[in-house]
Each structure stands twice: as C-alpha cells, then as structure tokens.
Design a protein around this motif. Structure first.
Motif, mmCIF file in Angstrom:
data_model
loop_
_atom_site.group_PDB
_atom_site.id
_atom_site.type_symbol
_atom_site.label_atom_id
_atom_site.label_comp_id
_atom_site.label_asym_id
_atom_site.label_seq_id
_atom_site.Cartn_x
_atom_site.Cartn_y
_atom_site.Cartn_z
ATOM 1 N N UNK A 21 40.144 57.013 37.741
ATOM 2 C CA UNK A 21 40.382 55.602 37.433
ATOM 3 C C UNK A 21 40.236 55.407 35.935
ATOM 4 N N UNK A 22 41.206 54.740 35.341
ATOM 5 C CA UNK A 22 41.150 54.432 33.923
ATOM 6 C C UNK A 22 40.240 53.224 33.738
ATOM 7 N N UNK A 23 38.974 53.490 33.469
ATOM 8 C CA UNK A 23 37.966 52.428 33.354
ATOM 9 C C UNK A 23 38.023 51.851 31.944
ATOM 10 N N UNK A 24 38.615 50.667 31.820
ATOM 11 C CA UNK A 24 38.757 50.012 30.529
ATOM 12 C C UNK A 24 37.842 48.793 30.457
ATOM 13 N N UNK A 25 37.508 48.327 29.257
ATOM 14 C CA UNK A 25 36.709 47.102 29.135
ATOM 15 C C UNK A 25 37.368 45.915 29.825
ATOM 16 N N UNK A 26 38.686 45.796 29.679
ATOM 17 C CA UNK A 26 39.392 44.680 30.292
ATOM 18 C C UNK A 26 39.314 44.695 31.808
ATOM 19 N N UNK A 27 39.457 45.876 32.398
ATOM 20 C CA UNK A 27 39.378 46.000 33.855
ATOM 21 C C UNK A 27 37.993 45.587 34.343
ATOM 22 N N UNK A 65 32.171 43.293 45.786
ATOM 23 C CA UNK A 65 32.815 44.490 45.243
ATOM 24 C C UNK A 65 33.795 45.098 46.238
ATOM 25 N N UNK A 66 33.405 45.126 47.508
ATOM 26 C CA UNK A 66 34.283 45.697 48.531
ATOM 27 C C UNK A 66 35.598 44.928 48.612
ATOM 28 N N UNK A 67 35.517 43.607 48.477
ATOM 29 C CA UNK A 67 36.719 42.785 48.609
ATOM 30 C C UNK A 67 37.545 42.753 47.327
ATOM 31 N N UNK A 68 36.903 42.502 46.198
ATOM 32 C CA UNK A 68 37.631 42.433 44.931
ATOM 33 C C UNK A 68 38.243 43.787 44.591
ATOM 34 N N UNK A 69 37.464 44.849 44.759
ATOM 35 C CA UNK A 69 37.961 46.176 44.421
ATOM 36 C C UNK A 69 39.148 46.596 45.259
ATOM 37 N N UNK A 70 39.169 46.192 46.522
ATOM 38 C CA UNK A 70 40.244 46.616 47.418
ATOM 39 C C UNK A 70 41.488 45.754 47.281
ATOM 40 N N UNK A 71 41.328 44.443 47.295
ATOM 41 C CA UNK A 71 42.518 43.582 47.297
ATOM 42 C C UNK A 71 43.275 43.669 45.977
ATOM 43 N N UNK A 72 42.576 43.901 44.865
ATOM 44 C CA UNK A 72 43.253 44.030 43.573
ATOM 45 C C UNK A 72 43.951 45.380 43.425
ATOM 46 N N UNK A 73 43.671 46.311 44.336
ATOM 47 C CA UNK A 73 44.352 47.609 44.314
ATOM 48 C C UNK A 73 45.704 47.552 45.017
ATOM 49 N N UNK A 74 45.956 46.448 45.720
ATOM 50 C CA UNK A 74 47.206 46.288 46.445
ATOM 51 C C UNK A 74 48.220 45.529 45.595
ATOM 52 N N UNK A 75 49.473 45.651 45.950
ATOM 53 C CA UNK A 75 50.511 44.848 45.316
ATOM 54 C C UNK A 75 50.468 43.426 45.878
ATOM 55 N N UNK A 216 30.542 50.758 48.875
ATOM 56 C CA UNK A 216 31.150 49.440 48.884
ATOM 57 C C UNK A 216 30.565 48.461 47.892
ATOM 58 N N UNK A 217 29.467 48.813 47.227
ATOM 59 C CA UNK A 217 28.891 47.957 46.187
ATOM 60 C C UNK A 217 29.297 48.423 44.792
ATOM 61 N N UNK A 218 30.186 49.391 44.736
ATOM 62 C CA UNK A 218 30.725 49.917 43.480
ATOM 63 C C UNK A 218 32.192 49.493 43.394
ATOM 64 N N UNK A 219 32.466 48.436 42.648
ATOM 65 C CA UNK A 219 33.811 47.878 42.607
ATOM 66 C C UNK A 219 34.812 48.875 42.035
ATOM 67 N N UNK A 220 34.371 49.735 41.120
ATOM 68 C CA UNK A 220 35.271 50.720 40.524
ATOM 69 C C UNK A 220 35.662 51.787 41.543
ATOM 70 N N UNK A 221 34.699 52.251 42.314
ATOM 71 C CA UNK A 221 34.993 53.256 43.335
ATOM 72 C C UNK A 221 35.898 52.690 44.419
ATOM 73 N N UNK A 222 35.599 51.476 44.843
ATOM 74 C CA UNK A 222 36.437 50.840 45.868
ATOM 75 C C UNK A 222 37.874 50.721 45.376
ATOM 76 N N UNK A 223 38.030 50.297 44.139
ATOM 77 C CA UNK A 223 39.373 50.127 43.582
ATOM 78 C C UNK A 223 40.100 51.466 43.474
ATOM 79 N N UNK A 224 39.390 52.483 43.016
ATOM 80 C CA UNK A 224 40.007 53.802 42.854
ATOM 81 C C UNK A 224 40.448 54.380 44.198
ATOM 82 N N UNK A 225 39.582 54.320 45.191
ATOM 83 C CA UNK A 225 39.907 54.891 46.500
ATOM 84 C C UNK A 225 41.029 54.101 47.169
#
Length: 351
Positions: A21-27, A65-75, A216-225
């Motif tokens: 995952x490209x972990x940027x300040x903006x993300x 984190x579980x919700x934000x990380x997952x739904x933002x990974x979708x189109x 599921x409490x790691x928004x970055x991991x949820x988003x990446x997976x």
C-alpha cells in the motif's frame, strides 16, 4: 493464520510483503478525517436516542477502520449491501445525516435511494442481505459488468442459515462477491468463542471462498487487503471473504447493557487498540498533520453534530396508515379494524 497488519497499536508502520500500500500523508489524513466524522455522527445519534428523538440506534463505535478502509477500496460504481451498523461506510458513500436517521426515527422504512449511492438499504434481519447480494452478483456476472459486490455482516450473522447458504451459492456460481465480516467479538451477548469452534475465515474456505483475515482496527491494512481482493474479483477470481477482527465498544444497540456480559478489562484492552488513536499516533510521529489540520477536523465534527441534531428534529412525519392499503389486493374487515385501531392510537397522543 495471523491477521494482516500494516499499522501497529503504537502507530508504527509495518509494511506487508503480500499486501502493498502506498501510504501517503494525504491518504492517512483522509482516513483519519472520515473516521473522526463517522464517530462524531455515531455519538450524536446515540445522544439523540437517549433524548427520545430516535426509537433505536446501533453504534459503530470502534469499527470505523473496518468500514472506512473497506468501502474506500471499492469503486463508486460497486454495489454495497450493508447490514444495520455501517454508518461510517454510508457516510463515505455520501449518504446524508437526515437520510441515515429517518429510519431510526420511525418515519420511513429507509431514507435513501440505493441506486443513487450504490448502497442498499439497511437490513435488520440477520444475514438476510447476503442471499440478496449473491443474487445481485449473479446478475452482474451475467451482464458482464466490471463491478464487484460488497456485502457487510457480523460474526453473529455468520451463524444464520442465510449466510451459509449464500457462501455456498456464491462459491458454486463463482460470482464477483466480496463477503466482508466485521467480527466484533460479540453476537449481542454471545461471544465468538461459544458461537463457533473454527475461525470464520477457515470456515469460509470450506465453502470454496478465497478467504483472508485482517486487523480490523488497522485502516491501512483493511484498505490494502480489500483493494487487493477486489482486484482479484474483477479479474474473475472470486468470490472472496474477508474477516476483519475488530470490537464493538458500545452495546449491541441502545436497548443493550454490555456491562452485564463482558468485563471492564476486556473493554480496556480493546480501547487501547482504538483505530482512530492508532492512526493519529502515526500522523503525529510522521509530522503529517499539523495543528491547523486537527482544528479543521474538530470544526467539521462540530458542524456535523449540529447538522445531525437539526435535521433529526426536522424530519417530517409519515402517514403510516397507508400500509393497511397495500397488504391485501382486496380490503378485509380485519384490516379495516386494525386501521381504525391504529388511527385511534395515533390520535391519543398530544401534539
């Protein structure tokens, strides 16, 4: 299998070789803002219920984190089937406070147009949305659409027959469906350890699903997976299952007293893993968020809270007597009597 983690509880980044995952300040700032707003709205709705403005509320506190990380990974074109606790995901899709609150105020069955937001109405019957999601995904498959279907549910719902039938059906039909389980450790007052003897992601593999487990409490991991799994689904490798290990900080609903069945020490251990605090520690350590940013987010939260209070009290009442006109093709004396009783009940209240 150990859950995938990219950000530990101390706010330290832990890159994962299988889930880049490209972990940027903006993300990170975007995720932090979305989670803060979701929590503020959730807490405001809880207060409104306690003040008698809502008939019921089910909090998403701790599961942001579980919700934000997952739904933002979708189109934005991917269709989502929620259960009844996905307020953070709904806000990310643009659903407004008024649209979210009207159902819980008892004014309408649902407050938003599912097609507009590509976000289905809430389903309060456990796991009932999963066969619907499977059928919808079969339609997507037959249309040849470049679309993935995302279905949210909890660990308790996974014990329902509807869930297990959907898992098998989706696997057998090979549809582009991502089952996303927020394992918040409790099915009302029943803990996971007494619900099942095998982890959920292991059970999913038994149905033939491509299964994964994530912190599921790691928004970055949820988003990446979720991003990686969605990409596989789009390539025709689905269906899939993600188990996000998280925790329901509040009660099951405003009608529940979690202090009767879980300990303070358990609650404290999960509070230490809070997804918002974890991401804030990363932002502070990396210098990715200054005082102006935090002030801006605080102000957005105050504005959202005020908006939620205002729109909730201004929601128009609906005439529910019309429901008696649509039960049967031809009116019956029983329905007519029930309608009269309902109208007499409504008239008994003071303005």
């Amino acid at each position: 299998m150990n859950p995938v983690q990219l950000l530990d509880i101390d706010g330290e980044l832990r890159p994962h070789p299988d889930w880049p995952l490209d972990v940027t300040p903006g993300l990170c700032r975007d995720f932090y803002r979305r989670m803060r707003l979701a929590r503020q709205f959730d807490q405001e709705a809880q207060t409104l219920q306690r003040q008698g403005e809502l008939g019921l509320w089910v909090q998403s506190l701790g599961q942001e984190a579980a919700q934000v990380g997952s739904v933002t990974a979708m189109r934005s074109t991917d269709y989502v089937f929620p259960s009844y606790r996905e307020h953070a995901a709904a806000l990310c899709r643009g659903i407004t406070p008024a649209e979210l609150l009207i159902q819980w105020r008892g004014n309408r069955h649902s407050g938003w147009d599912p097609d507009r937001y590509r976000f289905h109405i809430y389903t309060l019957v456990l796991a009932a949305q999963l066969p619907h999601a499977t059928g919808y995904a079969m339609g997507v498959q037959r249309d040849g659409a470049d679309e993935v279907v995302l279905a949210y549910f909890g660990d308790g719902a996974s014990s329902e027959g509807d869930a297990n039938e959907a898992f098998n059906w989706a696997a057998a039909a090979d549809v582009p469906l991502l089952f996303f389980c927020q394992n918040n450790q409790w099915a009302i007052s029943t803990p996971v350890r007494t619900q099942m003897r095998a982890p959920l992601h292991q059970r999913a593999r038994g149905f033939g699903l491509d299964a994964h487990v994530v912190d599921g409490n790691d928004v970055l991991a949820v988003h990446a997976v979720t991003s990686g799994v969605a990409q596989r689904l789009r390539a025709g490798m689905g269906p899939a299952f993600i188990e996000a290990l998280t925790y329901r900080i509040a009660g099951h609903s405003t009608s529940d007293d979690p202090g009767r069945y879980r300990t303070d020490s358990e609650l404290d251990s999960w509070r230490a893993r809070d997804p918002i605090g974890r991401l804030k520690r990363l932002l502070d350590k990396q210098g990715w968020a200054d005082k102006a940013f935090h002030t801006e987010v605080d102000e957005e939260c105050r504005t959202l809270a005020a908006t939620a209070r205002s729109v909730c009290r201004d929601l128009p009442l609906s005439d529910f007597s019309a429901v008696f006109d649509t039960v049967m093709a031809e009116p019956t004396s029983l329905l007519a009597g029930q309608r009269r009783q309902y109208l007499e009940f409504v008239d008994s209240f003071e303005d």
